[in-house]
Enzyme design. Structure first.
Site, mmCIF file in Angstrom:
data_model
loop_
_atom_site.group_PDB
_atom_site.id
_atom_site.type_symbol
_atom_site.label_atom_id
_atom_site.label_comp_id
_atom_site.label_asym_id
_atom_site.label_seq_id
_atom_site.Cartn_x
_atom_site.Cartn_y
_atom_site.Cartn_z
ATOM 1 N N LYS A 153 0.812 -1.216 0.000
ATOM 2 C CA LYS A 153 0.000 0.000 0.000
ATOM 3 C C LYS A 153 0.846 1.266 0.000
ATOM 4 O O LYS A 153 0.449 2.278 -0.560
ATOM 5 C CB LYS A 153 -0.951 0.021 1.198
ATOM 6 C CG LYS A 153 -2.106 -0.957 1.057
ATOM 7 C CD LYS A 153 -3.251 -0.594 1.977
ATOM 8 C CE LYS A 153 -4.419 -1.551 1.794
ATOM 9 N NZ LYS A 153 -5.466 -1.349 2.802
ATOM 10 N N LYS A 159 -4.740 -9.129 -7.086
ATOM 11 C CA LYS A 159 -5.938 -9.317 -6.288
ATOM 12 C C LYS A 159 -7.079 -8.416 -6.792
ATOM 13 O O LYS A 159 -6.824 -7.287 -7.178
ATOM 14 C CB LYS A 159 -5.577 -8.896 -4.858
ATOM 15 C CG LYS A 159 -6.307 -9.582 -3.772
ATOM 16 C CD LYS A 159 -5.736 -9.179 -2.422
ATOM 17 C CE LYS A 159 -5.998 -7.716 -2.100
ATOM 18 N NZ LYS A 159 -5.812 -7.358 -0.694
ATOM 19 N N LYS A 183 -10.643 -2.897 -4.334
ATOM 20 C CA LYS A 183 -11.457 -1.682 -4.370
ATOM 21 C C LYS A 183 -10.734 -0.546 -5.049
ATOM 22 O O LYS A 183 -11.331 0.359 -5.606
ATOM 23 C CB LYS A 183 -11.706 -1.196 -2.935
ATOM 24 C CG LYS A 183 -12.545 -2.071 -2.106
ATOM 25 C CD LYS A 183 -12.417 -1.632 -0.645
ATOM 26 C CE LYS A 183 -13.387 -2.393 0.229
ATOM 27 N NZ LYS A 183 -13.235 -2.058 1.633
HETATM 28 P P1 AMP Z 1 -11.148 -4.819 3.031
HETATM 29 O O1 AMP Z 1 -12.015 -4.383 1.932
HETATM 30 O O2 AMP Z 1 -9.695 -4.682 2.708
HETATM 31 O O3 AMP Z 1 -11.533 -4.250 4.351
HETATM 32 O O4 AMP Z 1 -11.385 -6.397 3.153
HETATM 33 C C1 AMP Z 1 -12.526 -6.950 3.748
HETATM 34 C C2 AMP Z 1 -12.443 -8.470 3.713
HETATM 35 O O5 AMP Z 1 -12.468 -8.939 2.359
HETATM 36 C C3 AMP Z 1 -11.149 -9.033 4.318
HETATM 37 O O6 AMP Z 1 -11.434 -10.199 5.071
HETATM 38 C C4 AMP Z 1 -10.310 -9.365 3.116
HETATM 39 O O7 AMP Z 1 -9.421 -10.429 3.377
HETATM 40 C C5 AMP Z 1 -11.368 -9.789 2.100
HETATM 41 N N1 AMP Z 1 -10.901 -9.559 0.709
HETATM 42 C C6 AMP Z 1 -10.570 -8.366 0.144
HETATM 43 N N2 AMP Z 1 -10.199 -8.527 -1.145
HETATM 44 C C7 AMP Z 1 -10.304 -9.861 -1.407
HETATM 45 C C8 AMP Z 1 -10.070 -10.666 -2.573
HETATM 46 N N3 AMP Z 1 -9.664 -10.137 -3.722
HETATM 47 N N4 AMP Z 1 -10.272 -12.000 -2.469
HETATM 48 C C9 AMP Z 1 -10.697 -12.556 -1.292
HETATM 49 N N5 AMP Z 1 -10.934 -11.852 -0.170
HETATM 50 C C10 AMP Z 1 -10.751 -10.527 -0.212
#
Ligand code: AMP
Ligand code: TRP
Length: 333
Positions: A114, A198, A201
């Site tokens: 990041k 990956k 967002k």
């Molecule tokens: P975040 O949006 O970073 O707060 O992530 C929220 C949840 O979604 C966390 O448990 C992440 O590990 C999961 N997550 C985010 N991106 C992915 C992805 N591309 N594949 C699987 N899990 C994801």
């Protein structure tokens, strides 16, 4: 034994299919098991580790709560709240940062990704982000933490912090050492445009992800444009490593159908991609469209969402303030 579940999602907009399959789908199953006590947190303090527009942040907090509910989390059974409403999180994070070692944090790969090339310009919050995450988990004596594969390293750090605090303050088992709950299959959903990246967002291309607020025609269009290759659908899982985009699409299909990768491969063996993509769009639309419609409906009733978050933060506060008082005692305040 009843499980105490805690997880968090950042309110940074564009919740996508990776968030759903890697995390939220799992939250819903845990919520549905009556033996579990679940807490799902909208981690707004984590969100501000990178710059946010205050108006958008407020809207994204509601949207994340709406996504939880629209996906099937029952706010009467599980606690849904936003992190900044319970000040014990910030306080515990400070105290835990004083037992955490710089060497541990220096190993965190998410910070490196990041922060990018110019680490000097990243915020201190982005660097100490995993300590705040440990505070979230440890304040509630959580036993199990469902997350996507990318959060594994942060959970290992949380376990180290818990043990070090217990040791430093001679408090045997004071913090429970939590177990990660990471699905062993399809726990990392990749970008539709690049199977080695990956789904995220923050990817500038909206075509790289299926948002949970996408409408039917947007989903169909994105799957049509998803990167594949000029071969036919694979015959076996053998050489899939060299075809990451194809592996990812088959993984998404299998996960949504709750079936093995092998079964999906057999279903489409040696077929053209167009036939597979049509079926894949159908199943994504089937699962995501009802969620997307429900999110929109919920967002029209801001008062309802604000009330859920307020109720949730009152309940969370009761648990967290007891623990933070015990922490203060142990530290000597
Ligand atoms: P975040 O949006 O970073 O707060 O992530 C929220 C949840 O979604 C966390 O448990 C992440 O590990 C999961 N997550 C985010 N991106 C992915 C992805 N591309 N594949 C699987 N899990 C994801
Ligand atoms: N860091 C997590 C992510 O980016 C979000 C998060 C914050 C979290 N606090 C947590 C996840 C506590 C699990 C438990 O996905």
């Amino acid at each position: 034994m009843s499980k105490k579940i805690f997880s968090g999602v950042q309110p940074t907009g564009n919740l996508h299919l990776g968030n759903y399959l890697g995390a939220i789908k799992n939250f819903v199953e845990l919520n549905n098991n009556k033996d579990n006590q679940c807490i799902f947190c909208v981690v707004d303090l984590h969100a501000i580790t990178v710059k946010q527009d205050p108006k958008e942040l407020k809207q994204n907090i509601r949207e994340t709560a709406a996504t939880f509910i629209a996906s099937g989390i029952d706010p009467n059974k599980s606690i849904i709240f936003n992190q900044s409403a319970v000040s014990a999180h910030a306080e515990a994070a400070w105290i835990l940062s004083c037992v955490s070692k710089i060497g541990w944090l220096n190993r965190m790969t998410q910070f490196k990704e990041k922060a990018g090339k110019d680490k000097e310009k990243a915020s201190i919050g982005l660097y100490s982000y995993p300590v705040l995450m440990a505070a979230d988990i440890l304040l509630y004596d959580s036993t199990h933490v469902p997350v996507g594969d990318d959060q594994k390293q942060h959970l290992e750090l949380c376990r180290d912090i818990a043990q070090k605090f217990n040791n430093d303050f001679n408090a045997v088992n004071f913090f429970k050492v939590p177990e990660p709950l990471i699905q062993n299959k399809f726990s990392r959903i990749m970008s539709l445009k690049d199977g080695t990246k990956k789904m995220s967002k923050s990817d500038p291309s909206d075509l790289s992800r299926i948002n949970l607020t996408d409408k039917k025609d947007e989903i169909i269009n994105k799957i049509k444009k998803a990167k594949t290759d000029d071969q036919l659908m694979p015959e076996s899982a053998k050489n899939l490593d060299s075809r990451p985009e194809v592996e990812n699409l088959l993984g998404i299909y299998s996960s949504l159908k709750n079936q093995s990768l092998e079964k999906s491969i057999t279903e489409f063996k040696r077929k053209n991609f167009s036939e597979f993509k049509e079926k894949l769009s159908d199943i994504i639309v089937d699962k995501i469209e009802p969620i997307s419609k429900e999110i929109k409906k919920l967002l029209d009733d801001k008062n309802y969402l604000d009330k859920i978050l307020l109720d949730g933060s009152n309940k969370a506060s009761k648990i967290a303030s007891k623990k933070i008082n015990e922490i203060r005692q142990l530290v000597g305040f």
